[in-house]
Every structure is written in C-alpha cells, then in structure tokens.
Design a protein around this motif. Structure first.
Motif, PDB file in Angstrom:
ATOM      1  N   ALA A   1      -7.110  -0.808   9.178  1.00  0.00           N
ATOM      2  CA  ALA A   1      -7.763  -1.868   8.570  1.00  0.00           C
ATOM      3  C   ALA A   1      -7.663  -1.882   7.042  1.00  0.00           C
ATOM      4  O   ALA A   1      -7.529  -3.293   6.507  1.00  0.00           O
ATOM      5  CB  ALA A   1      -9.468  -1.716   8.684  1.00  0.00           C
ATOM      6  N   ALA A   2      -7.381  -1.198   6.260  1.00  0.00           N
ATOM      7  CA  ALA A   2      -7.052  -1.340   4.860  1.00  0.00           C
ATOM      8  C   ALA A   2      -5.735  -1.779   4.914  1.00  0.00           C
ATOM      9  O   ALA A   2      -5.504  -2.822   4.028  1.00  0.00           O
ATOM     10  CB  ALA A   2      -6.968   0.152   4.155  1.00  0.00           C
TER      11      ALA A   2
ATOM     12  N   TYR B   1       0.902  -1.152   0.004  1.00  0.00           N
ATOM     13  CA  TYR B   1      -0.076  -0.093  -0.040  1.00  0.00           C
ATOM     14  C   TYR B   1       0.775   1.369   0.019  1.00  0.00           C
ATOM     15  O   TYR B   1       0.616   2.082  -0.697  1.00  0.00           O
ATOM     16  CB  TYR B   1      -0.996  -0.049   1.339  1.00  0.00           C
ATOM     17  CG  TYR B   1      -1.605   1.537   1.396  1.00  0.00           C
ATOM     18  CD1 TYR B   1      -2.710   1.659   0.443  1.00  0.00           C
ATOM     19  CD2 TYR B   1      -1.432   2.294   2.303  1.00  0.00           C
ATOM     20  CE1 TYR B   1      -3.466   2.809   0.816  1.00  0.00           C
ATOM     21  CE2 TYR B   1      -1.943   3.283   2.479  1.00  0.00           C
ATOM     22  CZ  TYR B   1      -3.056   3.711   1.679  1.00  0.00           C
ATOM     23  OH  TYR B   1      -3.538   4.820   1.952  1.00  0.00           O
TER      24      TYR B   1
ATOM     25  N   GLU C   1      -5.818  -5.471   5.330  1.00  0.00           N
ATOM     26  CA  GLU C   1      -6.412  -6.186   4.303  1.00  0.00           C
ATOM     27  C   GLU C   1      -5.399  -6.177   3.056  1.00  0.00           C
ATOM     28  O   GLU C   1      -5.543  -6.731   2.089  1.00  0.00           O
ATOM     29  CB  GLU C   1      -7.853  -5.758   3.984  1.00  0.00           C
ATOM     30  CG  GLU C   1      -8.947  -5.750   4.652  1.00  0.00           C
ATOM     31  CD  GLU C   1      -9.386  -7.193   4.858  1.00  0.00           C
ATOM     32  OE1 GLU C   1      -9.563  -7.721   3.377  1.00  0.00           O
ATOM     33  OE2 GLU C   1      -9.765  -7.674   5.897  1.00  0.00           O
TER      34      GLU C   1
ATOM     35  N   ARG D   1     -15.604  -1.215  -0.654  1.00  0.00           N
ATOM     36  CA  ARG D   1     -15.862  -2.451  -0.214  1.00  0.00           C
ATOM     37  C   ARG D   1     -16.911  -2.365   0.754  1.00  0.00           C
ATOM     38  O   ARG D   1     -17.850  -2.941   0.955  1.00  0.00           O
ATOM     39  CB  ARG D   1     -14.687  -3.335  -0.014  1.00  0.00           C
ATOM     40  CG  ARG D   1     -13.934  -3.675  -1.423  1.00  0.00           C
ATOM     41  CD  ARG D   1     -12.872  -4.808  -0.963  1.00  0.00           C
ATOM     42  NE  ARG D   1     -11.855  -5.044  -2.059  1.00  0.00           N
ATOM     43  CZ  ARG D   1     -10.949  -5.859  -1.734  1.00  0.00           C
ATOM     44  NH1 ARG D   1     -10.538  -6.474  -0.880  1.00  0.00           N
ATOM     45  NH2 ARG D   1      -9.998  -6.182  -3.076  1.00  0.00           N
ATOM     46  N   SER D   2     -16.293  -1.640   1.842  1.00  0.00           N
ATOM     47  CA  SER D   2     -17.167  -1.704   3.050  1.00  0.00           C
ATOM     48  C   SER D   2     -18.699  -0.996   2.755  1.00  0.00           C
ATOM     49  O   SER D   2     -19.581  -1.699   3.395  1.00  0.00           O
ATOM     50  CB  SER D   2     -16.413  -0.852   4.560  1.00  0.00           C
ATOM     51  OG  SER D   2     -15.362  -1.598   4.549  1.00  0.00           O
TER      52      SER D   2
ATOM     53  N   PHE E   1     -10.814  -0.055   0.452  1.00  0.00           N
ATOM     54  CA  PHE E   1     -11.473  -0.483   1.652  1.00  0.00           C
ATOM     55  C   PHE E   1     -12.926   0.382   1.753  1.00  0.00           C
ATOM     56  O   PHE E   1     -13.995  -0.448   2.198  1.00  0.00           O
ATOM     57  CB  PHE E   1     -10.500  -0.112   2.950  1.00  0.00           C
ATOM     58  CG  PHE E   1     -11.090  -0.684   4.256  1.00  0.00           C
ATOM     59  CD1 PHE E   1     -10.997  -2.001   4.554  1.00  0.00           C
ATOM     60  CD2 PHE E   1     -11.833   0.152   4.972  1.00  0.00           C
ATOM     61  CE1 PHE E   1     -11.517  -2.732   5.753  1.00  0.00           C
ATOM     62  CE2 PHE E   1     -12.322  -0.124   6.406  1.00  0.00           C
ATOM     63  CZ  PHE E   1     -12.207  -1.758   6.806  1.00  0.00           C
TER      64      PHE E   1
ATOM     65  N   ILE F   1      -4.899  -3.251   1.293  1.00  0.00           N
ATOM     66  CA  ILE F   1      -5.551  -2.524   0.146  1.00  0.00           C
ATOM     67  C   ILE F   1      -5.612  -1.147   0.620  1.00  0.00           C
ATOM     68  O   ILE F   1      -5.323  -0.766   1.639  1.00  0.00           O
ATOM     69  CB  ILE F   1      -7.085  -3.112   0.048  1.00  0.00           C
ATOM     70  CG1 ILE F   1      -8.104  -3.132   1.226  1.00  0.00           C
ATOM     71  CG2 ILE F   1      -7.034  -4.479  -0.603  1.00  0.00           C
ATOM     72  CD1 ILE F   1      -9.290  -3.129   0.993  1.00  0.00           C
TER      73      ILE F   1
END
Length: 109
Positions: free
Chosen positions: A61-62, A3, A65, A75-76, A72, A67
């Motif tokens: 959180a991203a 990332y 994952e 998607r969420s 993120f 990403i």
C-alpha cells in the motif's frame, strides 16, 4: 526519488546486515545507529508488531501511494484516530438548533 532509493539500504548495502542486532537493542543504541546512518534524530519511537502478511500488505500500500512505510502508517493511524475521536464527539443542541439542522420532512402524497 522512489521509495526504494530513499531507504537506508539503497544508500548503504550493509544496512540490512547491521540492523539485525538492533532489533532488541536499547533505545539509545538504536538512536545513535540511525543518526550515524543519516536518518536524523528520532522525535518519538513507536513500535508495533505485525505478521509477515500484514507487513507485506502495508508495504504494498505504501509503495502504491509512493511513500515510505513509516509515512503510510503515520497517515493511516492519524486518519483512524481522528475518525474514532469524531465519532465520540457529543454535540449539544438547543431545541431550536435541532429543528434547524433536521432534514426537511418528506411528503408522502
């Protein structure tokens, strides 16, 4: 590519310094700047306000994952929107269909 490597700041160290004036710039100015930085055309722009704590949690959180923050959030939001819409979907069943889809009675003996 991680990332951090995928971010514009990794490709261009002066990116962060140049983005500050864009926070309140017109959309066309932002789109031109993003295009110059190799980020392509914006399809649609969705902005949101978040506290520092919320942004940090989203970023963590991203990263977990693997990403980007944008991916993120997309998607969420899509998952949540789907759930909300499905919760509000009305299914009309005939009495026969209702019986067919009802759980089997539980014997108490």
């Amino acid at each position: 590519m991680s990332y951090a490597e995928a971010t514009p700041a990794a490709r261009d160290p002066s990116f962060g310094a140049r983005t500050q004036p864009l926070l309140h710039a017109p959309f066309s100015t932002v789109a031109r700047a993003l295009s110059r930085w190799g980020l392509g055309r914006l399809r649609n722009l969705l902005q949101l306000r978040a506290s520092a704590e919320q942004r940090q949690m989203i970023d963590q959180a991203a990263a977990a994952e693997g990403i980007s923050r944008t991916e993120f959030i997309q998607r969420s939001c899509k998952e949540r929107a789907r759930d909300v819409l499905l919760d509000r979907t009305l299914f009309s069943l005939t009495p026969k269909q209702t019986i067919a889809h009802s759980p089997a009675p539980v014997s108490t003996t």
